[in-house]
Design a protein around this motif. Sequence first.
Motif, PDB file in Angstrom:
ATOM      1  N   ILE A   5      42.411  33.224  31.070  1.00  0.00           N
ATOM      2  CA  ILE A   5      41.686  32.846  32.278  1.00  0.00           C
ATOM      3  C   ILE A   5      40.801  34.009  32.694  1.00  0.00           C
ATOM      4  O   ILE A   5      41.294  35.123  32.926  1.00  0.00           O
ATOM      5  CB  ILE A   5      42.647  32.494  33.430  1.00  0.00           C
ATOM      6  CG1 ILE A   5      43.583  31.351  33.029  1.00  0.00           C
ATOM      7  CG2 ILE A   5      41.859  32.123  34.688  1.00  0.00           C
ATOM      8  CD1 ILE A   5      44.708  31.101  34.033  1.00  0.00           C
ATOM      9  N   VAL A   6      39.511  33.753  32.783  1.00  0.00           N
ATOM     10  CA  VAL A   6      38.571  34.728  33.323  1.00  0.00           C
ATOM     11  C   VAL A   6      38.287  34.318  34.773  1.00  0.00           C
ATOM     12  O   VAL A   6      37.909  33.177  35.031  1.00  0.00           O
ATOM     13  CB  VAL A   6      37.261  34.757  32.502  1.00  0.00           C
ATOM     14  CG1 VAL A   6      36.246  35.697  33.160  1.00  0.00           C
ATOM     15  CG2 VAL A   6      37.543  35.193  31.071  1.00  0.00           C
ATOM     16  N   GLY A   7      38.467  35.251  35.686  1.00  0.00           N
ATOM     17  CA  GLY A   7      38.369  34.916  37.107  1.00  0.00           C
ATOM     18  C   GLY A   7      39.721  34.483  37.635  1.00  0.00           C
ATOM     19  O   GLY A   7      39.819  33.555  38.443  1.00  0.00           O
ATOM     20  N   ALA A   8      40.761  35.191  37.215  1.00  0.00           N
ATOM     21  CA  ALA A   8      42.133  34.766  37.497  1.00  0.00           C
ATOM     22  C   ALA A   8      42.549  34.947  38.943  1.00  0.00           C
ATOM     23  O   ALA A   8      43.561  34.373  39.374  1.00  0.00           O
ATOM     24  CB  ALA A   8      43.104  35.527  36.592  1.00  0.00           C
ATOM     25  N   THR A   9      41.798  35.730  39.728  1.00  0.00           N
ATOM     26  CA  THR A   9      42.238  36.017  41.098  1.00  0.00           C
ATOM     27  C   THR A   9      41.566  35.158  42.160  1.00  0.00           C
ATOM     28  O   THR A   9      41.888  35.275  43.343  1.00  0.00           O
ATOM     29  CB  THR A   9      41.990  37.500  41.427  1.00  0.00           C
ATOM     30  OG1 THR A   9      40.592  37.788  41.270  1.00  0.00           O
ATOM     31  CG2 THR A   9      42.803  38.404  40.501  1.00  0.00           C
ATOM     32  N   GLY A  10      40.629  34.293  41.770  1.00  0.00           N
ATOM     33  CA  GLY A  10      40.037  33.358  42.719  1.00  0.00           C
ATOM     34  C   GLY A  10      40.944  32.162  42.929  1.00  0.00           C
ATOM     35  O   GLY A  10      41.959  31.993  42.239  1.00  0.00           O
ATOM     36  N   TYR A  11      40.598  31.300  43.872  1.00  0.00           N
ATOM     37  CA  TYR A  11      41.437  30.131  44.135  1.00  0.00           C
ATOM     38  C   TYR A  11      41.575  29.236  42.901  1.00  0.00           C
ATOM     39  O   TYR A  11      42.654  28.726  42.608  1.00  0.00           O
ATOM     40  CB  TYR A  11      40.854  29.316  45.293  1.00  0.00           C
ATOM     41  CG  TYR A  11      41.066  29.934  46.667  1.00  0.00           C
ATOM     42  CD1 TYR A  11      42.218  30.660  46.961  1.00  0.00           C
ATOM     43  CD2 TYR A  11      40.133  29.759  47.673  1.00  0.00           C
ATOM     44  CE1 TYR A  11      42.417  31.212  48.213  1.00  0.00           C
ATOM     45  CE2 TYR A  11      40.315  30.300  48.942  1.00  0.00           C
ATOM     46  CZ  TYR A  11      41.460  31.038  49.203  1.00  0.00           C
ATOM     47  OH  TYR A  11      41.655  31.576  50.445  1.00  0.00           O
ATOM     48  N   GLY A  12      40.473  29.027  42.179  1.00  0.00           N
ATOM     49  CA  GLY A  12      40.546  28.200  40.977  1.00  0.00           C
ATOM     50  C   GLY A  12      41.426  28.822  39.916  1.00  0.00           C
ATOM     51  O   GLY A  12      42.240  28.141  39.274  1.00  0.00           O
ATOM     52  N   GLY A  13      41.280  30.144  39.699  1.00  0.00           N
ATOM     53  CA  GLY A  13      42.102  30.828  38.705  1.00  0.00           C
ATOM     54  C   GLY A  13      43.572  30.819  39.072  1.00  0.00           C
ATOM     55  O   GLY A  13      44.441  30.604  38.221  1.00  0.00           O
ATOM     56  N   LEU A  14      43.884  31.036  40.339  1.00  0.00           N
ATOM     57  CA  LEU A  14      45.271  31.026  40.777  1.00  0.00           C
ATOM     58  C   LEU A  14      45.897  29.643  40.650  1.00  0.00           C
ATOM     59  O   LEU A  14      47.088  29.508  40.344  1.00  0.00           O
ATOM     60  CB  LEU A  14      45.363  31.516  42.229  1.00  0.00           C
ATOM     61  CG  LEU A  14      45.012  32.996  42.441  1.00  0.00           C
ATOM     62  CD1 LEU A  14      44.887  33.303  43.923  1.00  0.00           C
ATOM     63  CD2 LEU A  14      46.062  33.906  41.789  1.00  0.00           C
ATOM     64  N   GLU A  15      45.084  28.616  40.856  1.00  0.00           N
ATOM     65  CA  GLU A  15      45.608  27.251  40.699  1.00  0.00           C
ATOM     66  C   GLU A  15      45.834  26.924  39.222  1.00  0.00           C
ATOM     67  O   GLU A  15      46.795  26.232  38.867  1.00  0.00           O
ATOM     68  CB  GLU A  15      44.637  26.255  41.343  1.00  0.00           C
ATOM     69  CG  GLU A  15      45.260  24.905  41.645  1.00  0.00           C
ATOM     70  CD  GLU A  15      46.248  24.924  42.799  1.00  0.00           C
ATOM     71  OE1 GLU A  15      46.613  23.833  43.268  1.00  0.00           O
ATOM     72  OE2 GLU A  15      46.690  26.006  43.234  1.00  0.00           O
TER      73      GLU A  15
END
Length: 348
Positions: A5-15
Amino acid sequence: MFVSIVGATGYGGLELIRFLNNHPYLKIKSLHTSSQYGRSLNEENAHLMHMKDKLEEIDPEAIANNADIVFLATPSGVSSQLITQFSNLDIKVIDLSGDLRLQTPGEYEHWYKKTAAPRPIIEKAVYGLAEWNRKAIKEATIIANPGCYSTASLLGLAPLYTAGLAESTAEVIIDAKSGVSGAGKSPSAITHFSEMNENFKIYKVNQHQHIPEIEQQLGRWSQDMQPIQPITFNTHLVPMTRGIMATIYIKVNRQTSSAELVDLYKTTYEDHPFVRVQPLGHFPSTKQVYGSNFCDIGVTYDERTGKVTVVSVIDNLVKGAAGQAIQNANLLMGLEETAGLWHSPLYP
């Protein structure tokens, strides 16, 4: 099968992380960020205290060497820069941003105000509206995950267009509302508690970037093959965390009935487990899909105006983002479409 996952700390990545942690076949291999690499995922995400994963730099070649799929859960304008590197490597890509959705040259630059990805890559990307593009998704290497508003709106409109009840000249009005998480994780004046609490805001009036995405797909479905009449589409922020409700008004080309429409929708979606059509006279609320990959739809016909009203609800972070991305990954890898996603909505 391994995923990154690239962008793992945004809401989408966390979901994505939340669902993939319970997926029977897809396992997280690595988590990547452009700004917090070297830190532990759980440092700023207390709900993930049980996870010890370190955030890594974005190195496309290293990711491709260790994973079968990479999810790009990045803001618009980032995926378009990364996609060239990934497209030359042996890895499947699912992009959750809007960077690969618009096929008409110049549209992305106009609506997103950013530089588009290379044209050959955009043309190669398959639009990942899973219920309506299964065959192409299964054969794809790059998937453009649909936008959240687009998903709710298109699933609500599709049966009318594919059954020939709506024509390209049909006037479509979409009045859509979203929870504040749809604005992303970065704080802003519009999402500040004192601004949003007990408030109700319209935003991006006649300018939302999902407008051309919806029109593009309606054009593909239109049976008379004429250019689509521009839609009227406006969005509002509601003081709640999750959820989208799209209330859609459209004039159809013949007299029908609410009962006929409910039957049409139920028949259309009978083989699609994540779309639930409400009984005659019933309409969905956002709470009934909260935290799930379901899209619930209610439909009725107004004999007085000759218009159909469709109410479509989703969780913007799940069916509108991470859940649909995993649904696409399941199709891409030949897995059961519901794998890792067959969870009941959170209630109450």
